[in-house]
Design a protein around this motif. Structure first.
Motif, PDB file in Angstrom:
ATOM      1  N   ASN A   1       0.850  -1.189   0.000  1.00  0.00           N
ATOM      2  CA  ASN A   1       0.000   0.000   0.000  1.00  0.00           C
ATOM      3  C   ASN A   1       0.884   1.236   0.000  1.00  0.00           C
ATOM      4  O   ASN A   1       2.060   1.197   0.377  1.00  0.00           O
ATOM      5  N   SER A   2       0.283   2.336  -0.450  1.00  0.00           N
ATOM      6  CA  SER A   2       1.028   3.584  -0.545  1.00  0.00           C
ATOM      7  C   SER A   2       0.167   4.710   0.019  1.00  0.00           C
ATOM      8  O   SER A   2      -1.016   4.836  -0.342  1.00  0.00           O
ATOM      9  N   VAL A   3       0.740   5.523   0.885  1.00  0.00           N
ATOM     10  CA  VAL A   3       0.045   6.650   1.516  1.00  0.00           C
ATOM     11  C   VAL A   3       0.767   7.925   1.116  1.00  0.00           C
ATOM     12  O   VAL A   3       2.003   8.005   1.178  1.00  0.00           O
ATOM     13  N   GLY A   4      -0.007   8.935   0.693  1.00  0.00           N
ATOM     14  CA  GLY A   4       0.613  10.183   0.260  1.00  0.00           C
ATOM     15  C   GLY A   4      -0.133  11.390   0.794  1.00  0.00           C
ATOM     16  O   GLY A   4      -1.349  11.351   1.030  1.00  0.00           O
ATOM     17  N   LEU A   5       0.605  12.471   0.973  1.00  0.00           N
ATOM     18  CA  LEU A   5       0.038  13.744   1.404  1.00  0.00           C
ATOM     19  C   LEU A   5       0.612  14.834   0.500  1.00  0.00           C
ATOM     20  O   LEU A   5       1.840  15.005   0.436  1.00  0.00           O
ATOM     21  N   ASN A   6      -0.245  15.534  -0.204  1.00  0.00           N
ATOM     22  CA  ASN A   6       0.200  16.514  -1.188  1.00  0.00           C
ATOM     23  C   ASN A   6      -0.430  17.876  -0.892  1.00  0.00           C
ATOM     24  O   ASN A   6      -1.609  17.964  -0.511  1.00  0.00           O
ATOM     25  N   ALA A   7       0.361  18.921  -1.076  1.00  0.00           N
ATOM     26  CA  ALA A   7      -0.101  20.303  -0.889  1.00  0.00           C
ATOM     27  C   ALA A   7       0.319  21.118  -2.098  1.00  0.00           C
ATOM     28  O   ALA A   7       1.396  20.912  -2.666  1.00  0.00           O
TER      29      ALA A   7
END
Length: 502
Positions: free
Chosen positions: A95-101
Motif C-alpha cells: 500500500n502507498s500513503v501520500g500527502l500533497n499540498a
C-alpha cells in the motif's frame, strides 16, 4: 405559558414580552388595531417572499468563499492498496500513503478576477435585498390604502342604500295615501336593489383588500383588523427633475446593475487569463509499505514548481473571451435600459401624483354642493313639486362626488408612495431594525410555526410568529404620514445641500 424571544437589550426584552402578552390576551373576535407604520414593520419582519430574496445573500457569500478557496492552499491525502502477481512469481501486497499540498503562485489574474467578481456579487445581493424591502414597503402601503378606500366606499354605498330605503318607504306611504303613482314605487324599488348590489360588491372588495394586506404581513388570514391610519394630506414639494436625479444616484437596482457590469468586466479578465501561463508550487510526502512476500517500508518527500501554458486549444479560450465580452455588453445595455425605465417610472408616478392632487383639491366643495342638491330634490318631491328622476339624479351625483373625493385622496397617497419608491428612498431606521431583526429570528420562527402546525393550532402558530418576528421590531411611532413627511423632508434637505431643489 412560555414566551421565547431573542435576547438583545433589556428594553427590547420588555417590549417583546409586553407585545406577546397583549397578543395572547386579545379575544379571538376582537379586531386588532393596526397602523400603517406597524404594518410595514410586520411585513419587513415576517414576509416569506422577502426571506427567500435574502437567501441570495447567502448564495453570493458561498460563491465568494469558493472563489477565495481556489486561490489558497489546498491539501489532499491519498491511500492505495495493491495486490499483484506476475507469472512465475509469488503474489505481492503493498500500500502507498501520500500527502500533497499545492499553492497557486500565478494564475494569469484569473483567480483574482474571480474573487473580485464574487465580492461584487455579494454587494449586488445586498442591494437586491434592500430593493426588495423597499418594494415590499410600497406594496404594503398600497394594500393598506386600498383597504381604507374600500372601507370608505362601503360606507358611501351603505349610506346610499339607507337613503334609497328611506325614500322607498316614503314613496310607498305616499302611494298608499293616493298622492303618488305606482311607477314611482317601482322605480324606487329598482334603484334600491341596484344600490344593494353595489354595496355587496364594495363589501367583497374590502374583504379582498384586507386579505391581500394580511398576505403581505404573513399573519393569521382570519385575524380581524382595524386600520387606524387614515389619509392626511402631505404636500410633496420636490421638483420632478430633482426626483429623477436622486433616483439615478440612489436606486438600489441601478447600483446593482453597476456591480453586475463590473462583474462582467472581471469575467472578461478571467477569460483572457486563459492565454497566460499559470504557476503552482507543490509539496508532497509519501510512504510505501510491502506486506507480502516480505515486509518492508519506505518514505520520501518531494517539492517542485509546475508551469502550465496552454499554447493551442482550437479556439476555446478565444470563444470564452468573446462570450464574456458579449455578456459585458449586455450588462452595459441593461444598465442603460434600467436608467431609462427609472426615468419613466419616476415621471409616471410623479404625473399621476400631481393629477390626483388636482382632483383632490377640485372635489373638496363638490360633496357639499351635491349634498345640498340632494336635499333640495328630496324636499321638492315631498312637497309634490319635484320628479322621481330629480331625486335619482341627485343621489347618483352625491354618491359619485363622495367616491371621487375618496378616490382622489387615496390615489394621491398611493402615487406619492410610488414616487418615493421610484426615487429609491431608503427605509427608515425603525424599518431597518425590523428587517434586521427578521434576519436573526427566521430560524426560530420557522421552527416555532412547524411545532404549532403539528399541534393543529394554526392561530397559535400565527400569533407566536408575530410575537417572535414582528413585535420585536415594533416600537412606538407617530402616524405614517408624519414619517413620510419626515422622509421627504430629509430628501429635500439633501437636494438643497447639493443646490438642486427648485
Amino acid at each position: 405559558m412560555t414566551f421565547r424571544f431573542i435576547s438583545r437589550k433589556s428594553q427590547t426584552r420588555q417590549a417583546v414580552l409586553l407585545a406577546a402578552a397583549l397578543l395572547w390576551a386579545m379575544p379571538s373576535g376582537m379586531a386588532a388595531d393596526l397602523s400603517l407604520q406597524e404594518a410595514i414593520r410586520m411585513a419587513l419582519s415576517q414576509n416569506t417572499g422577502l426571506k427567500i430574496t435574502q437567501k441570495g445573500e447567502d448564495s453570493a457569500q458561498a460563491a465568494l468563499n469558493q472563489a477565495r478557496g481556489s486561490n489558497a492552499l489546498s491539501v489532499s491525502a491519498s491511500d492505495s492498496l495493491t495486490s499483484s502477481r506476475e507469472k512465475g512469481s509469488s503474489r505481492r501486497d503493498s500500500n502507498s500513503v501520500g500527502l500533497n499540498a499545492s499553492f497557486p503562485l500565478y494564475s494569469g489574474g484569473k483567480n483574482q478576477a474571480n474573487i473580485h467578481k464574487a465580492e461584487l456579487g455579494v454587494k449586488a445581493a445586498d442591494l437586491a435585498t434592500e430593493r426588495s424591502r423597499e418594494d415590499l414597503k410600497l406594496n404594503v402601503i398600497k394594500a393598506y390604502y386600498d383597504a381604507l378606500e374600500a372601507r370608505k366606499t362601503v360606507e358611501v354605498r351603505q349610506e346610499t342604500v339607507d337613503k334609497y330605503q328611506e325614500h322607498y318607504t316614503n314613496v310607498s306611504q305616499l302611494y298608499s295615501a293616493g298622492s303618488k303613482a305606482r311607477i314611482d314605487v317601482i322605480r324606487s324599488s329598482v334603484e334600491l336593489s341596484n344600490a344593494k348590489q353595489n354595496l355587496i360588491k364594495s363589501q367583497n372588495s374590502y374583504e379582498v383588500d384586507l386579505a391581500a394586506l394580511r398576505n403581505y404581513l404573513n399573519m393569521d388570514r382570519a385575524e380581524p383588523l382595524s386600520l387606524t391610519t387614515d389619509f392626511s394630506y402631505d404636500a410633496f414639494a420636490i421638483d420632478m427633475n430633482d426626483c429623477i436625479h436622486y433616483a439615478w444616484l440612489h436606486r438600489k437596482d441601478l447600483l446593482q446593475d453597476q456591480y453586475k457590469l463590473e462583474q462582467q468586466e472581471q469575467a472578461v479578465k478571467a477569460a483572457k487569463a486563459g492565454n497566460l501561463p499559470s504557476l503552482k508550487v507543490n509539496l508532497g510526502l509519501d510512504q510505501s509499505n510491502t506486506f507480502h512476500p516480505s515486509s518492508s517500508s519506505g518514505h520520501g518527500a518531494s517539492a517542485g514548481v509546475s508551469l502550465n501554458w496552454n499554447l493551442f486549444d482550437s479556439g476555446v479560450t478565444k470563444a470564452e473571451i468573446q462570450a464574456a465580452q458579449i455578456e459585458y455588453d449586455i450588462a452595459r445595455l441593461n444598465l442603460l435600459k434600467d436608467k431609462e425605465d427609472v426615468d419613466l417610472a419616476v415621471r409616471q408616478a410623479y404625473y399621476n401624483m400631481r393629477e390626483a392632487e388636482k382632483r383632490f383639491n377640485s372635489t373638496k366643495d363638490a360633496v357639499n354642493q351635491a349634498e345640498e342638491d340632494y336635499y333640495i330634490a328630496r324636499e321638492k318631491y315631498r312637497a309634490g313639486e319635484g320628479l322621481m328622476l330629480d331625486i335619482i339624479d341627485a343621489q347618483e351625483a352625491l354618491s359619485t362626488a363622495r367616491l371621487n373625493y375618496i378616490s382622489a385622496q387615496y390615489d394621491y397617497a398611493r402615487y406619492k408612495a410610488s414616487v418615493e419608491n421610484a426615487m429609491g428612498i431608503s427605509l427608515t431606521p425603525e424599518e431597518k431594525q425590523a428587517a434586521e431583526q427578521a434576519d436573526m429570528d427566521t430560524s426560530s420562527v420557522l421552527a416555532s410555526s412547524a411545532v404549532n402546525r403539528e399541534a393543529g393550532d394554526t392561530k397559535a402558530a400565527a400569533r407566536e410568529s408575530m410575537t417572535q418576528a414582528g413585535t420585536a421590531g415594533m416600537v412606538s411611532a407617530g402616524s405614517a404620514q408624519t414619517a413620510s413627511a419626515s422622509t421627504t423632508g430629509e430628501v429635500a434637505a439633501e437636494l438643497a445641500g447639493n443646490g438642486e431643489t427648485k
